[in-house]
Design a protein around this motif. Sequence first.
Motif, PDB file in Angstrom:
ATOM      1  N   UNK A 215       3.104   0.857 -15.001  1.00 25.72           N
ATOM      2  CA  UNK A 215       3.646   1.960 -15.789  1.00 25.72           C
ATOM      3  C   UNK A 215       4.836   1.537 -16.635  1.00 25.72           C
ATOM      4  N   UNK A 216       5.262   2.425 -17.523  1.00 27.47           N
ATOM      5  CA  UNK A 216       6.303   2.102 -18.508  1.00 27.47           C
ATOM      6  C   UNK A 216       7.685   2.552 -18.030  1.00 27.47           C
ATOM      7  N   UNK A 217       8.221   1.880 -17.030  1.00 24.95           N
ATOM      8  CA  UNK A 217       9.567   2.237 -16.591  1.00 24.95           C
ATOM      9  C   UNK A 217      10.372   1.012 -16.200  1.00 24.95           C
ATOM     10  N   UNK A 218      10.004  -0.166 -16.706  1.00 25.96           N
ATOM     11  CA  UNK A 218      10.659  -1.400 -16.276  1.00 25.96           C
ATOM     12  C   UNK A 218      12.147  -1.397 -16.609  1.00 25.96           C
ATOM     13  N   UNK A 219      12.498  -1.052 -17.832  1.00 26.05           N
ATOM     14  CA  UNK A 219      13.897  -1.136 -18.232  1.00 26.05           C
ATOM     15  C   UNK A 219      14.747  -0.110 -17.481  1.00 26.05           C
ATOM     16  N   UNK A 220      14.224   1.077 -17.308  1.00 25.61           N
ATOM     17  CA  UNK A 220      14.972   2.107 -16.586  1.00 25.61           C
ATOM     18  C   UNK A 220      15.208   1.690 -15.143  1.00 25.61           C
TER      19      UNK A 220
ATOM     20  N   UNK B 148       5.823  12.553  -4.205  1.00 24.62           N
ATOM     21  CA  UNK B 148       7.238  12.369  -3.911  1.00 24.62           C
ATOM     22  C   UNK B 148       7.467  10.965  -3.357  1.00 24.62           C
ATOM     23  N   UNK B 149       8.485  10.299  -3.855  1.00 23.97           N
ATOM     24  CA  UNK B 149       8.830   8.963  -3.386  1.00 23.97           C
ATOM     25  C   UNK B 149       9.803   9.102  -2.212  1.00 23.97           C
ATOM     26  N   UNK B 150       9.399   8.626  -1.053  1.00 24.72           N
ATOM     27  CA  UNK B 150      10.250   8.654   0.138  1.00 24.72           C
ATOM     28  C   UNK B 150      10.724   7.220   0.377  1.00 24.72           C
ATOM     29  N   UNK B 151      12.008   6.933   0.157  1.00 25.96           N
ATOM     30  CA  UNK B 151      12.480   5.550   0.253  1.00 25.96           C
ATOM     31  C   UNK B 151      12.129   4.866   1.565  1.00 25.96           C
ATOM     32  N   UNK B 152      12.264   5.585   2.691  1.00 21.64           N
ATOM     33  CA  UNK B 152      11.981   4.978   3.992  1.00 21.64           C
ATOM     34  C   UNK B 152      10.508   4.590   4.120  1.00 21.64           C
TER      35      UNK B 152
ATOM     36  N   UNK C 264       1.452   0.259  -8.457  1.00 21.51           N
ATOM     37  CA  UNK C 264       0.772   1.152  -9.383  1.00 21.51           C
ATOM     38  C   UNK C 264       1.629   2.424  -9.502  1.00 21.51           C
ATOM     39  N   UNK C 265       2.191   2.643 -10.656  1.00 17.24           N
ATOM     40  CA  UNK C 265       3.063   3.801 -10.845  1.00 17.24           C
ATOM     41  C   UNK C 265       2.288   4.923 -11.516  1.00 17.24           C
ATOM     42  N   UNK C 266       2.457   6.105 -10.991  1.00 18.27           N
ATOM     43  CA  UNK C 266       1.888   7.288 -11.645  1.00 18.27           C
ATOM     44  C   UNK C 266       2.820   8.457 -11.390  1.00 18.27           C
ATOM     45  N   UNK C 267       2.696   9.466 -12.205  1.00 23.47           N
ATOM     46  CA  UNK C 267       3.586  10.617 -12.094  1.00 23.47           C
ATOM     47  C   UNK C 267       4.749  10.517 -13.057  1.00 23.47           C
ATOM     48  N   UNK C 268       5.576  11.531 -13.053  1.00 29.17           N
ATOM     49  CA  UNK C 268       6.683  11.625 -14.011  1.00 29.17           C
ATOM     50  C   UNK C 268       7.734  10.550 -13.735  1.00 29.17           C
ATOM     51  N   UNK C 269       8.246   9.919 -14.804  1.00 28.56           N
ATOM     52  CA  UNK C 269       9.306   8.912 -14.635  1.00 28.56           C
ATOM     53  C   UNK C 269      10.691   9.568 -14.604  1.00 28.56           C
ATOM     54  N   UNK C 270      10.852  10.547 -13.717  1.00 30.19           N
ATOM     55  CA  UNK C 270      12.124  11.270 -13.648  1.00 30.19           C
ATOM     56  C   UNK C 270      13.160  10.416 -12.923  1.00 30.19           C
ATOM     57  N   UNK C 271      14.415  10.756 -13.163  1.00 32.09           N
ATOM     58  CA  UNK C 271      15.494  10.002 -12.520  1.00 32.09           C
ATOM     59  C   UNK C 271      15.392  10.096 -11.003  1.00 32.09           C
TER      60      UNK C 271
ATOM     61  N   UNK D 213       0.846  -1.194   0.000  1.00 36.13           N
ATOM     62  CA  UNK D 213       0.000   0.000   0.000  1.00 36.13           C
ATOM     63  C   UNK D 213       0.881   1.244   0.000  1.00 36.13           C
ATOM     64  N   UNK D 214       1.271   1.671  -1.180  1.00 34.99           N
ATOM     65  CA  UNK D 214       2.111   2.860  -1.294  1.00 34.99           C
ATOM     66  C   UNK D 214       1.691   3.662  -2.513  1.00 34.99           C
ATOM     67  N   UNK D 215       1.436   4.950  -2.320  1.00 36.04           N
ATOM     68  CA  UNK D 215       1.017   5.850  -3.382  1.00 36.04           C
ATOM     69  C   UNK D 215       2.253   6.394  -4.100  1.00 36.04           C
ATOM     70  N   UNK D 216       2.395   6.006  -5.366  1.00 33.77           N
ATOM     71  CA  UNK D 216       3.566   6.427  -6.148  1.00 33.77           C
ATOM     72  C   UNK D 216       3.310   7.686  -6.960  1.00 33.77           C
ATOM     73  N   UNK D 217       2.236   8.397  -6.676  1.00 36.72           N
ATOM     74  CA  UNK D 217       1.906   9.562  -7.511  1.00 36.72           C
ATOM     75  C   UNK D 217       2.652  10.826  -7.089  1.00 36.72           C
TER      76      UNK D 217
END
Length: 623
Positions: A481-486, A413-417, A444-451, A407-411
């Motif tokens: 979402x489309x970021x598997x290879x990255x 800021x991603x906070x690693x902890x 479920x990935x959403x938002x910009x696929x930034x580095x 249960x994590x919202x990826x839309x």
Amino acid sequence: MIEDKKPDDKNPPAKGGHSLDDHRLGDYYYDHVHLPGEESDHDHDDFESLGPLEDNPIWQQDHVTLVSVGIDIGSSGTQVVFSRINLRRLGEDLSSRYFVVGRETLYQSPVALTPYQSETRIDEAALGGIIDDAYQAARLHPDDIDTGAVILTGEALRRENAKAISDVVADRGGEFVCATAGHHMESMLAAYGSGAARASHDLGKRILNVDIGGGTTKLAVVENGKVQGTAAIHIGGRLQVVDEQGRIVRLDPAGRHLASEAGFSWKLGDTVSRDDMSRLADWMADALVSAVSERPLPPAIDLLYLTDPLPDFGPIEGVMFSGGVSEYVYQHEERDFGDMGKLLGTALRNRLDQGRLPWPRLPEGECIRATALGASEYSVQLSGNTTYISSPGRLLPRRNVQVLLPSYDCSGDIVPEDLALAIREHFTQFDLVEGENDVALAFRWSGAPSYVRIRAFADGIIQGMKSTLAQEKPLYLILDGDLAHTLGALLREELELKSEVLVIDGVILWDFDYIDLGRIRMPSQTVPVTVKSLVFSQDPRTPAGNVRTDLKYRPHAHEHGSRPHAHHHHDHSHGHDHDHGHDHAHGEHQENGHAHSHEHEHSHSHGHDSGHGHDAKKGDARN
């Protein structure tokens, strides 16, 4: 005015010039040519043929075809369906996800009665013969199968060798055919296979699909082409069976309980009248109508549910029926097989005609074949083509990987902890120890696929999977979402993980899913993902995705007075290898054992049931 005349072949235009006639379109006279050394001010697009479009590698990357099999081993009927599924990557949407754009049924086997050795065991040999015959009739070898599912349904799940049989059938049905079971899974597949999901999309209606088989009735609410909720109730057409003299030759525990509720104290070997069976059918039909239309449920009806009842999704705008008993509801079948199927179907039809069910009856789709078609055509997804697989030979194929959806919202800021904490808590909620067994983490990935975001996501995965990575066990990640290879390249190459890493995208999974991962397909670089449920003694998944603690399913029912009680087993791989102690026998099955050979290798011999022909036509058994 230009004179319309055919060029004079004997007097071609002067070198270096064109006339307007050279550029007239749509007239077969004007196939102009350039003389040697002549200059021109235009280009031609008549390139040399590159061969059939289907042979073009670029076309193949965006178009994938899979051959799938669905094997439905039901309470009373067994059938096999082969399908061809065409998937396409919608490149115009800049997406790596593949969508099904076409389905074609290649072969449907006749519906055969599921063979039993005894009340507690399925006849493996006779069942193998039914399935082998289907492969031969379809002119397909297990090596030709890309994906598919073997699903055990209804009362077939209660047999002590159910799990072993499903595993063997899956293994011999093809390298990527998986074993699946569970009431919610069957309800979903029946809704898709019957056509209810398609009808809800085309009609724009919320539809209830009622799939009535030999042992159970599966319910599904579908809206806009999607299954919103599923449930199952212990009412079916073959829980009681009589011979030509009216003597009871099969009486499952649930059948005995239903008879008791209707006022009868039946036991195996009793002789019952047709009128008494009709009275029982009327009670079962009333119970089913009550189960789907009354809230709150009467206590006697609530007891029959094998899962949580369907939640309220809003007004139902139509109802469809599928399963073997639906052949009688829609008046396609007249034959009587000595069970409750015809009587129950007729009783339901009468109540529908009387308006007892408050929703309009929609035209039928697939009836008896709904679950098999659903297993063949709707149990597979295809990954996107941006996969990252560090070592295909080591990671694929892979069977029976449990899915966890933290249960994590990826839309935002991603906070690693925070992500790591969500992963650890999800393992705890499922009574799992991170690092003990392979799992597939779904997100479920959403938002910009930034580095910055992907790096933070990768850091959270590493922190949450410390034990797995410390042991250098494989890491399986599934995203929509489309970021598997990255993501995979960042984990493996930049962060230098020693674990093998598989990241695939374009696939939507849920808690309580199990998946089989096929071999990587070239040139599309995709992976077939077969989604299933591996629950053989009970199915804990509710429409809300929560674990139910008070399931009423009685897979090992013992008689205490008029009501059976339950023993609940929470081990997904429970194999039923103890003695059920049932006192029932199958009088309708007599074996004539014989062996036969096949073009493909099988190590079992098959003893076909002489009591029923396996080449029966549609409607010969109720699944």
